[in-house]
Design a protein around this motif. Structure first.
Motif, PDB file in Angstrom:
ATOM      1  N   THR A   1      -7.681 -10.080  11.778  1.00  0.00           N
ATOM      2  CA  THR A   1      -7.601  -8.572  11.655  1.00  0.00           C
ATOM      3  C   THR A   1      -6.533  -8.715  10.566  1.00  0.00           C
ATOM      4  N   ALA A   2      -5.692  -9.720  10.196  1.00  0.00           N
ATOM      5  CA  ALA A   2      -4.886  -9.188   9.240  1.00  0.00           C
ATOM      6  C   ALA A   2      -4.743  -9.768   7.612  1.00  0.00           C
ATOM      7  N   ARG A   3      -6.191 -10.877   8.074  1.00  0.00           N
ATOM      8  CA  ARG A   3      -6.379 -11.959   7.189  1.00  0.00           C
ATOM      9  C   ARG A   3      -7.873 -10.594   5.978  1.00  0.00           C
ATOM     10  N   GLN A   4      -8.114 -10.201   7.386  1.00  0.00           N
ATOM     11  CA  GLN A   4      -9.701  -9.225   6.712  1.00  0.00           C
ATOM     12  C   GLN A   4      -8.744  -8.141   5.403  1.00  0.00           C
ATOM     13  N   LEU A   5      -7.848  -7.801   6.325  1.00  0.00           N
ATOM     14  CA  LEU A   5      -7.160  -6.124   5.211  1.00  0.00           C
ATOM     15  C   LEU A   5      -6.829  -7.240   4.262  1.00  0.00           C
ATOM     16  N   GLN A   6      -5.886  -8.173   3.758  1.00  0.00           N
ATOM     17  CA  GLN A   6      -5.561  -9.188   3.072  1.00  0.00           C
ATOM     18  C   GLN A   6      -7.049  -9.676   2.089  1.00  0.00           C
TER      19      GLN A   6
ATOM     20  N   THR B   1       2.931  -9.041   5.400  1.00  0.00           N
ATOM     21  CA  THR B   1       4.159 -10.456   5.386  1.00  0.00           C
ATOM     22  C   THR B   1       4.060 -10.753   7.029  1.00  0.00           C
ATOM     23  N   TYR B   2       4.403 -12.405   7.450  1.00  0.00           N
ATOM     24  CA  TYR B   2       4.204 -13.127   8.734  1.00  0.00           C
ATOM     25  C   TYR B   2       5.367 -13.285   8.692  1.00  0.00           C
ATOM     26  N   LEU B   3       5.801 -12.701   9.898  1.00  0.00           N
ATOM     27  CA  LEU B   3       7.132 -12.915   9.778  1.00  0.00           C
ATOM     28  C   LEU B   3       7.821 -14.207  10.760  1.00  0.00           C
TER      29      LEU B   3
END
Length: 388
Positions: A111-116, A123-125
Protein backbone atom coordinates in the motif's frame (compact mmCIF):
# COMPACT_ATOMS: atom_id res chain seq x y z
CA UNK A 1 -5.96 -41.48 7.06
CA UNK A 2 -2.56 -39.91 7.77
CA UNK A 3 -2.02 -38.27 11.14
CA UNK A 4 -2.09 -34.49 10.94
CA UNK A 5 1.15 -32.67 11.73
CA UNK A 6 1.69 -30.74 14.92
CA UNK A 7 0.38 -27.19 14.50
CA UNK A 8 2.96 -24.45 15.16
CA UNK A 9 1.68 -21.79 12.76
CA UNK A 10 -0.78 -19.80 14.87
CA UNK A 11 0.73 -16.56 13.57
CA UNK A 12 -0.54 -17.46 10.09
CA UNK A 13 -4.05 -18.28 11.28
CA UNK A 14 -5.82 -19.72 14.28
CA UNK A 15 -8.55 -22.37 14.30
CA UNK A 16 -11.96 -20.92 15.10
CA UNK A 17 -12.82 -21.52 18.74
CA UNK A 18 -15.81 -23.87 19.19
CA UNK A 19 -17.56 -21.22 21.28
CA UNK A 20 -17.15 -18.77 18.41
CA UNK A 21 -18.50 -21.30 15.91
CA UNK A 22 -21.61 -21.71 18.05
CA UNK A 23 -22.58 -18.02 18.00
CA UNK A 24 -21.64 -17.78 14.33
CA UNK A 25 -23.90 -20.65 13.29
CA UNK A 26 -26.77 -19.09 15.22
CA UNK A 27 -26.75 -16.29 12.64
CA UNK A 28 -27.33 -18.67 9.70
CA UNK A 29 -30.49 -20.30 8.38
CA UNK A 30 -34.13 -19.22 8.49
CA UNK A 31 -34.46 -20.03 12.18
CA UNK A 32 -31.35 -18.02 12.97
CA UNK A 33 -30.41 -14.36 13.25
CA UNK A 34 -30.03 -13.97 9.47
CA UNK A 35 -31.52 -10.49 8.89
CA UNK A 36 -29.82 -7.57 7.18
CA UNK A 37 -28.61 -5.21 9.94
CA UNK A 38 -29.53 -2.25 7.72
CA UNK A 39 -33.20 -3.36 7.53
CA UNK A 40 -34.49 -1.29 10.42
CA UNK A 41 -38.19 -1.59 9.56
CA UNK A 42 -38.71 -5.13 10.91
CA UNK A 43 -37.63 -7.45 13.71
CA UNK A 44 -35.23 -9.53 11.62
CA UNK A 45 -33.08 -6.54 10.74
CA UNK A 46 -33.39 -5.03 14.21
CA UNK A 47 -32.21 -8.25 15.86
CA UNK A 48 -29.24 -8.45 13.49
CA UNK A 49 -28.37 -4.81 14.20
CA UNK A 50 -28.44 -5.46 17.95
CA UNK A 51 -26.03 -8.37 17.51
CA UNK A 52 -23.69 -6.29 15.35
CA UNK A 53 -23.61 -3.51 17.92
CA UNK A 54 -22.98 -5.97 20.74
CA UNK A 55 -20.01 -7.33 18.79
CA UNK A 56 -18.78 -3.78 18.20
CA UNK A 57 -18.82 -3.26 21.98
CA UNK A 58 -16.94 -6.53 22.54
CA UNK A 59 -14.17 -5.55 20.14
CA UNK A 60 -13.96 -2.07 21.63
CA UNK A 61 -13.76 -3.37 25.19
CA UNK A 62 -10.73 -5.56 24.48
CA UNK A 63 -8.72 -2.61 23.16
CA UNK A 64 -9.97 0.25 25.33
CA UNK A 65 -11.92 2.03 22.59
CA UNK A 66 -15.46 3.36 22.30
CA UNK A 67 -17.85 1.21 20.22
CA UNK A 68 -18.54 4.01 17.73
CA UNK A 69 -14.81 4.13 16.97
CA UNK A 70 -14.83 0.59 15.52
CA UNK A 71 -15.41 0.27 11.75
CA UNK A 72 -16.04 -3.22 10.33
CA UNK A 73 -13.86 -4.34 7.40
CA UNK A 74 -13.05 -7.63 5.69
CA UNK A 75 -9.80 -7.98 7.64
CA UNK A 76 -6.58 -6.24 8.61
CA UNK A 77 -5.48 -5.91 4.98
CA UNK A 78 -8.53 -3.83 4.15
CA UNK A 79 -8.17 -1.91 7.39
CA UNK A 80 -4.57 -1.08 6.49
CA UNK A 81 -5.59 0.06 3.02
CA UNK A 82 -8.38 2.22 4.41
CA UNK A 83 -6.04 3.81 6.94
CA UNK A 84 -3.16 4.61 4.58
CA UNK A 85 -5.02 5.47 1.40
CA UNK A 86 -7.91 7.06 3.27
CA UNK A 87 -5.69 9.49 5.15
CA UNK A 88 -3.58 10.30 2.09
CA UNK A 89 -6.61 11.00 -0.11
CA UNK A 90 -8.50 13.00 2.53
CA UNK A 91 -5.72 15.59 2.60
CA UNK A 92 -6.88 16.97 -0.74
CA UNK A 93 -3.37 18.05 -1.66
CA UNK A 94 -0.68 16.12 -3.55
CA UNK A 95 2.60 14.95 -2.08
CA UNK A 96 3.36 14.82 1.60
CA UNK A 97 5.36 12.26 3.54
CA UNK A 98 4.61 8.91 5.19
CA UNK A 99 6.84 6.88 7.51
CA UNK A 100 6.73 3.10 7.82
CA UNK A 101 9.39 0.41 8.19
CA UNK A 102 11.16 -2.27 6.18
CA UNK A 103 9.70 -5.06 8.32
CA UNK A 104 5.99 -4.32 8.02
CA UNK A 105 3.44 -6.78 6.64
CA UNK A 106 3.06 -6.73 2.89
CA UNK A 107 -0.41 -5.19 3.34
CA UNK A 108 1.42 -2.06 4.52
CA UNK A 109 4.45 -2.22 2.23
CA UNK A 110 2.45 -2.75 -0.96
CA UNK A 111 0.00 0.00 0.00
CA UNK A 112 2.89 2.36 0.76
CA UNK A 113 4.28 1.71 -2.71
CA UNK A 114 0.89 2.61 -4.17
CA UNK A 115 1.10 5.91 -2.31
CA UNK A 116 4.58 6.45 -3.73
CA UNK A 117 3.22 5.91 -7.23
CA UNK A 118 0.66 8.62 -6.44
CA UNK A 119 3.40 11.08 -5.50
CA UNK A 120 3.69 10.58 -1.73
CA UNK A 121 7.21 10.38 -0.31
CA UNK A 122 7.71 7.29 1.88
CA UNK A 123 10.50 6.57 4.37
CA UNK A 124 11.09 2.90 5.22
CA UNK A 125 12.79 2.77 8.62
CA UNK A 126 15.48 0.14 9.22
CA UNK A 127 14.93 -1.92 12.38
CA UNK A 128 17.62 -2.05 15.01
CA UNK A 129 19.59 -5.24 15.59
CA UNK A 130 16.80 -6.53 17.85
CA UNK A 131 14.15 -6.20 15.15
CA UNK A 132 12.51 -3.19 16.82
CA UNK A 133 11.56 0.24 15.49
CA UNK A 134 12.45 2.84 18.11
CA UNK A 135 10.83 6.17 18.90
CA UNK A 136 14.22 7.79 18.25
CA UNK A 137 14.28 6.42 14.70
CA UNK A 138 10.78 7.76 14.08
CA UNK A 139 11.70 11.15 15.52
CA UNK A 140 14.71 11.47 13.22
CA UNK A 141 12.62 10.58 10.16
CA UNK A 142 9.74 13.00 10.84
CA UNK A 143 9.51 15.96 8.46
CA UNK A 144 7.37 19.07 8.35
CA UNK A 145 5.21 17.44 5.66
CA UNK A 146 4.84 14.05 7.43
CA UNK A 147 1.12 13.38 7.77
CA UNK A 148 1.09 9.68 8.72
CA UNK A 149 3.27 7.12 10.46
CA UNK A 150 2.30 3.44 10.09
CA UNK A 151 4.02 0.80 12.22
CA UNK A 152 3.01 -2.62 13.51
CA UNK A 153 2.52 -3.37 17.18
CA UNK A 154 3.94 -6.91 16.95
CA UNK A 155 6.09 -8.16 14.10
CA UNK A 156 4.39 -11.13 12.47
CA UNK A 157 7.61 -13.07 11.81
CA UNK A 158 9.77 -12.23 14.82
CA UNK A 159 7.22 -11.61 17.55
CA UNK A 160 9.07 -8.43 18.54
CA UNK A 161 7.08 -5.66 20.19
CA UNK A 162 7.37 -1.97 19.30
CA UNK A 163 6.96 0.67 22.01
CA UNK A 164 3.89 2.22 20.41
CA UNK A 165 3.18 4.54 23.33
CA UNK A 166 6.60 6.19 23.02
CA UNK A 167 6.36 6.32 19.24
CA UNK A 168 2.87 7.77 19.39
CA UNK A 169 3.97 10.57 21.69
CA UNK A 170 6.70 11.62 19.25
CA UNK A 171 4.30 11.49 16.31
CA UNK A 172 1.58 13.43 18.11
CA UNK A 173 4.00 16.22 19.07
CA UNK A 174 4.63 16.78 15.36
CA UNK A 175 0.94 16.79 14.41
CA UNK A 176 0.96 13.63 12.27
CA UNK A 177 -1.39 10.66 12.65
CA UNK A 178 -0.23 7.26 13.88
CA UNK A 179 -1.64 4.07 12.39
CA UNK A 180 -0.83 0.74 14.03
CA UNK A 181 -1.28 -2.69 12.48
CA UNK A 182 -2.30 -4.74 15.53
CA UNK A 183 -3.33 -7.94 13.73
CA UNK A 184 -0.70 -9.92 15.67
CA UNK A 185 -1.10 -7.98 18.90
CA UNK A 186 -4.79 -8.01 19.80
CA UNK A 187 -5.46 -10.51 22.55
CA UNK A 188 -1.71 -11.00 23.14
CA UNK A 189 -0.81 -7.49 24.29
CA UNK A 190 -2.83 -5.35 26.70
CA UNK A 191 -4.02 -2.50 24.45
CA UNK A 192 -5.62 0.65 25.87
CA UNK A 193 -6.61 3.05 23.12
CA UNK A 194 -8.19 5.36 25.68
CA UNK A 195 -4.64 6.09 26.86
CA UNK A 196 -2.38 5.27 23.94
CA UNK A 197 -1.54 8.12 21.48
CA UNK A 198 -2.79 6.09 18.51
CA UNK A 199 -5.19 7.40 15.85
CA UNK A 200 -5.90 4.32 13.73
CA UNK A 201 -5.48 0.62 14.53
CA UNK A 202 -6.15 -2.48 12.40
CA UNK A 203 -7.50 -5.82 13.64
CA UNK A 204 -8.28 -9.23 12.13
CA UNK A 205 -10.50 -11.93 13.61
CA UNK A 206 -8.67 -14.95 12.24
CA UNK A 207 -5.54 -14.21 14.27
CA UNK A 208 -7.64 -14.45 17.43
CA UNK A 209 -9.71 -17.66 17.01
CA UNK A 210 -12.36 -16.00 14.89
CA UNK A 211 -13.24 -16.61 11.23
CA UNK A 212 -11.33 -15.37 8.22
CA UNK A 213 -12.76 -12.53 6.17
CA UNK A 214 -13.69 -10.13 8.96
CA UNK A 215 -11.73 -7.38 10.70
CA UNK A 216 -12.01 -3.85 11.98
CA UNK A 217 -10.34 -0.46 12.00
CA UNK A 218 -10.25 1.74 15.07
CA UNK A 219 -10.72 5.40 14.10
CA UNK A 220 -9.78 7.79 16.88
CA UNK A 221 -10.97 11.39 17.30
CA UNK A 222 -7.95 12.94 15.57
CA UNK A 223 -8.54 10.76 12.49
CA UNK A 224 -12.32 11.10 12.14
CA UNK A 225 -12.22 14.05 9.75
CA UNK A 226 -8.96 12.98 8.11
CA UNK A 227 -10.07 9.68 6.57
CA UNK A 228 -11.70 9.08 3.18
CA UNK A 229 -13.72 5.95 2.38
CA UNK A 230 -12.28 3.45 -0.09
CA UNK A 231 -15.48 1.42 -0.68
CA UNK A 232 -18.64 3.32 -1.60
CA UNK A 233 -22.27 2.31 -1.96
CA UNK A 234 -24.82 2.87 0.77
CA UNK A 235 -22.94 4.85 3.38
CA UNK A 236 -22.61 2.02 5.91
CA UNK A 237 -20.27 2.31 8.90
CA UNK A 238 -20.58 6.07 9.17
CA UNK A 239 -19.82 6.43 5.50
CA UNK A 240 -16.35 4.90 5.88
CA UNK A 241 -17.04 1.37 4.61
CA UNK A 242 -20.12 0.59 2.53
CA UNK A 243 -21.48 -2.91 2.06
CA UNK A 244 -24.01 -5.19 3.73
CA UNK A 245 -22.63 -6.21 7.11
CA UNK A 246 -21.79 -9.92 7.49
CA UNK A 247 -23.68 -10.51 10.72
CA UNK A 248 -22.39 -14.06 11.29
CA UNK A 249 -18.76 -13.04 10.89
CA UNK A 250 -19.11 -9.86 12.94
CA UNK A 251 -20.83 -11.68 15.80
CA UNK A 252 -18.09 -14.30 15.67
CA UNK A 253 -15.35 -11.63 15.82
CA UNK A 254 -17.07 -10.05 18.80
CA UNK A 255 -17.23 -13.36 20.63
CA UNK A 256 -13.57 -14.09 19.82
CA UNK A 257 -12.49 -10.74 21.24
CA UNK A 258 -14.68 -11.22 24.33
CA UNK A 259 -13.11 -14.63 24.97
CA UNK A 260 -9.64 -13.14 24.55
CA UNK A 261 -10.45 -10.52 27.15
CA UNK A 262 -11.91 -12.92 29.72
CA UNK A 263 -9.06 -15.41 29.40
CA UNK A 264 -6.20 -13.00 28.78
CA UNK A 265 -4.10 -13.50 31.92
CA UNK A 266 -4.46 -17.28 32.08
CA UNK A 267 -3.75 -17.82 28.40
CA UNK A 268 -0.74 -15.50 28.44
CA UNK A 269 0.76 -17.36 31.41
CA UNK A 270 0.26 -20.69 29.64
CA UNK A 271 1.93 -19.47 26.45
CA UNK A 272 4.89 -18.11 28.42
CA UNK A 273 5.37 -21.46 30.11
CA UNK A 274 5.17 -23.35 26.81
CA UNK A 275 7.54 -20.89 25.12
CA UNK A 276 10.16 -21.38 27.83
CA UNK A 277 9.86 -25.15 27.49
CA UNK A 278 10.31 -24.89 23.71
CA UNK A 279 13.29 -22.55 23.94
CA UNK A 280 14.95 -24.68 26.61
CA UNK A 281 14.77 -27.64 24.28
CA UNK A 282 15.91 -25.90 21.09
CA UNK A 283 18.51 -23.38 22.22
CA UNK A 284 20.52 -26.26 23.67
CA UNK A 285 21.21 -27.36 20.10
CA UNK A 286 24.49 -26.16 18.57
CA UNK A 287 24.31 -23.08 16.39
CA UNK A 288 20.66 -22.19 17.01
CA UNK A 289 19.86 -18.52 17.57
CA UNK A 290 16.72 -16.55 18.29
CA UNK A 291 15.96 -13.70 15.91
CA UNK A 292 14.74 -10.46 17.45
CA UNK A 293 14.82 -9.04 20.96
CA UNK A 294 14.68 -11.73 23.65
CA UNK A 295 12.72 -9.48 26.04
CA UNK A 296 10.69 -6.95 24.03
CA UNK A 297 8.39 -9.51 22.44
CA UNK A 298 5.25 -11.55 22.78
CA UNK A 299 5.76 -15.17 23.90
CA UNK A 300 3.65 -16.62 21.09
CA UNK A 301 6.02 -16.27 18.11
CA UNK A 302 9.64 -17.42 17.76
CA UNK A 303 11.99 -17.09 14.79
CA UNK A 304 14.96 -19.46 14.95
CA UNK A 305 17.94 -19.72 12.61
CA UNK A 306 20.06 -22.88 12.34
CA UNK A 307 23.70 -23.00 11.23
CA UNK A 308 24.63 -24.49 7.89
CA UNK A 309 24.97 -28.25 7.99
CA UNK A 310 22.86 -28.44 11.14
CA UNK A 311 19.28 -28.43 9.93
CA UNK A 312 17.25 -30.50 7.50
CA UNK A 313 13.88 -28.78 7.11
CA UNK A 314 12.66 -31.44 4.67
CA UNK A 315 12.64 -33.91 7.55
CA UNK A 316 10.02 -31.78 9.28
CA UNK A 317 7.73 -31.03 6.37
CA UNK A 318 5.17 -33.73 7.17
CA UNK A 319 5.43 -33.75 10.98
CA UNK A 320 5.28 -30.07 12.00
CA UNK A 321 3.24 -27.25 10.47
CA UNK A 322 5.50 -24.20 10.67
CA UNK A 323 6.49 -21.27 8.47
CA UNK A 324 9.77 -20.14 6.97
CA UNK A 325 8.32 -16.65 6.51
CA UNK A 326 4.91 -14.97 6.75
CA UNK A 327 1.98 -16.66 5.04
CA UNK A 328 1.73 -13.76 2.59
CA UNK A 329 5.37 -14.26 1.52
CA UNK A 330 5.21 -18.03 1.14
CA UNK A 331 3.52 -17.99 -2.26
CA UNK A 332 6.41 -16.06 -3.84
CA UNK A 333 9.03 -18.46 -2.43
CA UNK A 334 11.24 -15.41 -1.80
CA UNK A 335 13.47 -14.90 1.25
CA UNK A 336 11.79 -13.13 4.13
CA UNK A 337 12.08 -9.35 3.74
CA UNK A 338 12.03 -9.14 7.53
CA UNK A 339 15.08 -11.38 7.91
CA UNK A 340 16.90 -9.57 5.09
CA UNK A 341 16.27 -6.28 6.89
CA UNK A 342 17.88 -7.79 10.00
CA UNK A 343 21.04 -8.57 8.03
CA UNK A 344 20.42 -12.19 7.01
CA UNK A 345 21.41 -13.30 3.55
CA UNK A 346 19.20 -15.56 1.44
CA UNK A 347 20.93 -18.70 2.70
CA UNK A 348 20.56 -17.99 6.40
CA UNK A 349 16.96 -16.90 5.78
CA UNK A 350 16.35 -20.31 4.21
CA UNK A 351 17.58 -21.96 7.43
CA UNK A 352 15.13 -20.00 9.57
CA UNK A 353 11.80 -21.27 10.83
CA UNK A 354 8.95 -19.48 12.59
CA UNK A 355 7.24 -21.45 15.34
CA UNK A 356 4.12 -19.87 16.79
CA UNK A 357 2.10 -21.11 19.76
CA UNK A 358 -1.56 -20.72 20.57
CA UNK A 359 -4.60 -21.67 22.59
CA UNK A 360 -4.49 -25.36 21.71
CA UNK A 361 -0.73 -25.90 22.08
CA UNK A 362 0.21 -28.46 24.74
CA UNK A 363 3.31 -29.59 26.59
CA UNK A 364 3.13 -32.84 24.61
CA UNK A 365 3.19 -30.83 21.37
CA UNK A 366 6.25 -28.94 22.59
CA UNK A 367 8.14 -32.06 23.57
CA UNK A 368 7.32 -33.85 20.31
CA UNK A 369 8.37 -30.81 18.28
CA UNK A 370 11.68 -30.52 20.13
CA UNK A 371 12.43 -34.20 19.50
CA UNK A 372 11.51 -33.92 15.81
CA UNK A 373 13.67 -30.83 15.33
CA UNK A 374 16.58 -32.45 17.13
CA UNK A 375 16.24 -35.43 14.80
CA UNK A 376 16.20 -33.09 11.79
CA UNK A 377 19.41 -31.47 13.02
CA UNK A 378 21.05 -34.85 13.50
CA UNK A 379 20.06 -35.95 9.98
CA UNK A 380 21.25 -32.78 8.21
CA UNK A 381 23.42 -33.59 5.18
CA UNK A 382 27.06 -32.83 5.94
CA UNK A 383 27.61 -31.40 2.45
CA UNK A 384 25.43 -28.40 3.32
CA UNK A 385 28.38 -26.88 5.13
CA UNK A 386 30.49 -26.78 1.97
CA UNK A 387 27.79 -26.26 -0.65
CA UNK A 388 28.42 -23.16 -2.84
Amino acid sequence: MNKRPLYFDYAATTPVDERVIKVMVECLGFDGNFGNPASSSHAFGQQARQSVEQARRQVAELVGAQPEQIVWTSGATESNNLALKGVAQARGVPGGHVITSQIEHKAILDTARQLQDAGVAVTYLVPNADGVITAEAVSEALRDDTFLVSLMLVNNELGTLNDIRAIGQVVRERGALLHVDAAQGAGKVAIDLAQWPVDLMSFSAHKLYGPKGIGALYVGPRAEQRLQAQIHGGGHEGGLRSGTLATHQIVAMGEAFALAQSGFAEEHATIVRLRERLLEGLLSLPGVRLNGCAKQRIPHTLSLTFNEGEFNSAALSTSIAFSATSACNSASNAPSHVLLALGHDARSASRTIRLSLGRYSTEQDIDQAVNLIKAAVASAPAFWAIAP
